[in-house]
Design a protein around this motif. Structure first.
Motif, PDB file in Angstrom:
ATOM      1  N   PRO A 144      56.872  14.561 -30.103  1.00 58.94           N
ATOM      2  CA  PRO A 144      55.786  14.848 -29.147  1.00 58.94           C
ATOM      3  C   PRO A 144      54.505  15.325 -29.831  1.00 58.94           C
ATOM      4  O   PRO A 144      54.543  15.860 -30.927  1.00 58.94           O
ATOM      5  CB  PRO A 144      56.352  15.991 -28.281  1.00 58.94           C
ATOM      6  CG  PRO A 144      57.774  16.155 -28.652  1.00 58.94           C
ATOM      7  CD  PRO A 144      57.957  15.556 -30.010  1.00 58.94           C
ATOM      8  N   ASN A 147      49.801  15.891 -24.906  1.00 58.59           N
ATOM      9  CA  ASN A 147      50.119  15.207 -23.642  1.00 58.59           C
ATOM     10  C   ASN A 147      51.402  14.384 -23.665  1.00 58.59           C
ATOM     11  O   ASN A 147      51.589  13.500 -22.822  1.00 58.59           O
ATOM     12  CB  ASN A 147      48.957  14.309 -23.180  1.00 58.59           C
ATOM     13  CG  ASN A 147      47.723  15.108 -22.836  1.00 58.59           C
ATOM     14  OD1 ASN A 147      47.813  16.291 -22.522  1.00 58.59           O
ATOM     15  ND2 ASN A 147      46.575  14.484 -22.893  1.00 58.59           N
ATOM     16  N   ARG A 185      63.409  23.476 -30.840  1.00 60.01           N
ATOM     17  CA  ARG A 185      62.341  22.521 -31.196  1.00 60.01           C
ATOM     18  C   ARG A 185      61.078  22.716 -30.355  1.00 60.01           C
ATOM     19  O   ARG A 185      59.963  22.695 -30.878  1.00 60.01           O
ATOM     20  CB  ARG A 185      62.837  21.070 -31.061  1.00 60.01           C
ATOM     21  CG  ARG A 185      61.718  20.006 -31.243  1.00 60.01           C
ATOM     22  CD  ARG A 185      61.052  20.096 -32.602  1.00 60.01           C
ATOM     23  NE  ARG A 185      59.911  19.198 -32.779  1.00 60.01           N
ATOM     24  CZ  ARG A 185      58.644  19.497 -32.537  1.00 60.01           C
ATOM     25  NH1 ARG A 185      58.312  20.678 -32.041  1.00 60.01           N
ATOM     26  NH2 ARG A 185      57.681  18.617 -32.751  1.00 60.01           N
ATOM     27  N   GLY A 217      43.504  26.436 -26.284  1.00 61.56           N
ATOM     28  CA  GLY A 217      44.592  25.480 -26.026  1.00 61.56           C
ATOM     29  C   GLY A 217      45.790  26.244 -25.510  1.00 61.56           C
ATOM     30  O   GLY A 217      46.266  27.182 -26.161  1.00 61.56           O
ATOM     31  N   GLY A 219      48.636  24.588 -24.295  1.00 62.92           N
ATOM     32  CA  GLY A 219      49.726  23.632 -24.142  1.00 62.92           C
ATOM     33  C   GLY A 219      50.946  24.136 -24.882  1.00 62.92           C
ATOM     34  O   GLY A 219      51.127  25.351 -25.070  1.00 62.92           O
ATOM     35  N   ASN A 282      33.942  27.474 -23.358  1.00 65.14           N
ATOM     36  CA  ASN A 282      34.695  27.144 -24.565  1.00 65.14           C
ATOM     37  C   ASN A 282      33.925  27.605 -25.817  1.00 65.14           C
ATOM     38  O   ASN A 282      34.519  28.144 -26.755  1.00 65.14           O
ATOM     39  CB  ASN A 282      34.910  25.624 -24.579  1.00 65.14           C
ATOM     40  CG  ASN A 282      35.818  25.190 -25.706  1.00 65.14           C
ATOM     41  OD1 ASN A 282      36.880  25.764 -25.915  1.00 65.14           O
ATOM     42  ND2 ASN A 282      35.393  24.185 -26.448  1.00 65.14           N
ATOM     43  N   ASN A 320      45.820  20.159 -35.161  1.00 63.36           N
ATOM     44  CA  ASN A 320      45.568  19.338 -36.335  1.00 63.36           C
ATOM     45  C   ASN A 320      44.079  19.064 -36.429  1.00 63.36           C
ATOM     46  O   ASN A 320      43.460  18.633 -35.448  1.00 63.36           O
ATOM     47  CB  ASN A 320      46.321  18.016 -36.212  1.00 63.36           C
ATOM     48  CG  ASN A 320      47.799  18.189 -36.478  1.00 63.36           C
ATOM     49  OD1 ASN A 320      48.186  18.730 -37.509  1.00 63.36           O
ATOM     50  ND2 ASN A 320      48.634  17.749 -35.539  1.00 63.36           N
TER      51      ASN A 320
END
Ligand code: NAD
Length: 419
Positions: A144, A147, A185, A217, A219, A282, A320
């Motif tokens: 993954p 998204n 994981r 972020g 997520g 932001n 990244n």
């Protein structure tokens, strides 16, 4: 239109590290080019009966140190250069943490939030079928990324297995536990970020209980990093996602935020309120007065335009490529320490590697064992990078690339050039 090309960033970073190691160009030139690039276009039947054609990529940057490995991203801005850069980063990441993989990455140019669940499944399965000729547990193993999630990895595992005619759990990692996923994981990237945060703060004599942290972020990576770092005693003063950002000097209640975000798929910070938390932009989030800044969203967030305004003492790159080469120079001149992505966010691929090993052995490890082994790998890699940084007076990024490049160049030399 932006001229930002993340792949050019990667090449500059590789050249910097090679220069510092005193390598000849012929020693490392292979690493400047991806080994194999596949571009696919494929039709998908939408719920309303119409047909849409989607474009996707799978780039294998290197298989010099083992099968190539890297996630699959679904994003409307994903293009070839982004996937190439992400693939190269994977090669260096796997080398720096010492796992026997090369690097790869995949992406589909789509905003998955505009698709129904059934459409998302059809896009995922058809993309998996399109890249099946070049993936496999011994060749290239997806996982993954932005998204995409465990459920989608399950669809990829099933599609690949159906085409082969037998179950192949090791073709992807980050799968649901019931079909061969590894315990730990989902949390691994964030857990790795929290370990690296602890390690760098120790080196800088900054007690974690007195550390203020900002996370961009929310997520998989950002939310788990924030949660674990908060549990270690740090105060999370700012968080943001694609929709909105929140700031509270005395510290945000992270459990409440994470409960809200995980309550329903698609929940975003714009619909969340917390007593005393102020809404900021932001840009304001990234330039807050803080000890640690953790970008955990996308590339190119800290760039030539905003780097001079960054006030954090330490940046831990959970995403990244969040910092451009130009920004790196500015941050360095301000003595801001940047712990590079290829080290900071390597926890995900380390536990992906553990998952693949468990699949190959058809044997499942306990979660404690996974987490312990992850900590050992992360600390060892951190010590090596920090050692190089002290010895060669190079930034942590250049140091991490130097270590990775040494391992990569050794593999090129040992294997030689075919034919
Ligand atoms: P995710 O899709 O779970 O979350 C991405 C988050 O970034 C979301 O909160 C989203 O709202 C936010 N975001 C998106 N665009 C933004 C913008 N323009 N401004 C501010 N926030 C924005 O993705 P993830 O898996 O958490 O990945 C995040 C980063 O970490 C990526 O760079 C990814 O490549 C990297 N990474 C992920 C893993 C992994 O195991 N998932 C491993 C290593 C590195």
């Amino acid at each position: 239109m932006s001229t930002y090309n993340p792949y050019e960033n990667v090449k500059t970073t590789i050249r910097n590290a090679a220069g510092k190691l005193g390598l000849e160009e012929s020693d490392y030139i292979i690493s400047l080019y991806p080994e194999r690039e596949l571009k696919v276009s494929f039709p998908v039947r939408m719920d309303n009966g119409s047909v849409r054609v989607f474009e996707g990529y799978r780039v294998q940057h290197s298989s010099a140190r083992g099968p190539s490995k890297g996630g699959i991203r679904f994003h409307q801005d994903t293009d070839e250069n982004e996937v190439k850069a992400l693939a190269a980063w994977m090669t260096f990441k796997c080398a720096v943490v010492g796992i026997p993989y090369g690097g790869a990455k995949g992406g589909v140019t789509v905003d998955p939030f505009t698709l129904s669940r059934a459409e998302l499944e059809r896009v995922t399965r058809r993309f998996a079928a399109m890249i099946t000729p070049i993936i496999g547990p011994e060749r290239d193993i997806p996982a993954p990324d932005v998204n995409t999630n465990a459920e989608m990895m399950g669809w990829i595992m099933d599609t690949y297995s159906m085409l082969k005619g037998y179950a192949v759990p090791g073709v992807v990692t980050g799968k649901p536990i019931d079909i061969g996923g590894s315990l730990g994981r989902t949390e691994a990237t964030g857990r790795g970020v929290s370990i690296i945060t602890q390690e760098i703060l120790k080196k800088l004599n900054m007690p974690i209980e007195k550390t203020r942290v900002v996370v961009q972020g929310m997520g998989n990576v950002g939310s788990i990093s924030a949660k674990l770092i908060n549990e270690l005693g740090a105060t999370i003063i700012g968080v943001g996602d694609v929709s909105s950002c929140l700031y509270k000097e005395s510290g945000l209640d992270m459990s409440d935020i994470l409960r809200f975000l995980s309550a329903k798929k698609g929940n975003l910070l714009k619909d969340y309120e917390q007593n005393g938390a102020k809404r900021i932009t932001n840009e304001e989030l990234l330039t807050l007065e803080t000890d640690v800044l953790i970008p955990a969203a996308l590339e190119n967030q800290i760039n030539a335009e905003n780097a001079a305004n960054i006030k954090a003492k330490v940046i831990i790159e959970a995403a990244n490529g969040p910092t451009t080469v130009e920004a790196d120079t500015i941050l360095d001149s301000k003595n801001i320490i940047v712990v590079p992505d290829i080290l900071a966010n390597a926890g995900g691929v380390v536990v992906s590697y553990f998952e693949w090993v468990q699949n190959l052995q058809s044997f499942m490890w306990e979660e404690d064992e996974v987490n312990q082994k992850l900590a050992v790998k992360m600390c060892k890699a951190f010590d090596a990078v920090y050692g190089m940084h002290t010895e060669k007076k190079a930034t942590l990024r250049t140091s991490a690339y130097m270590i990775a490049l040494q391992k990569l160049v050794a593999a090129y030399k040992i294997r030689g050039i075919f034919p």
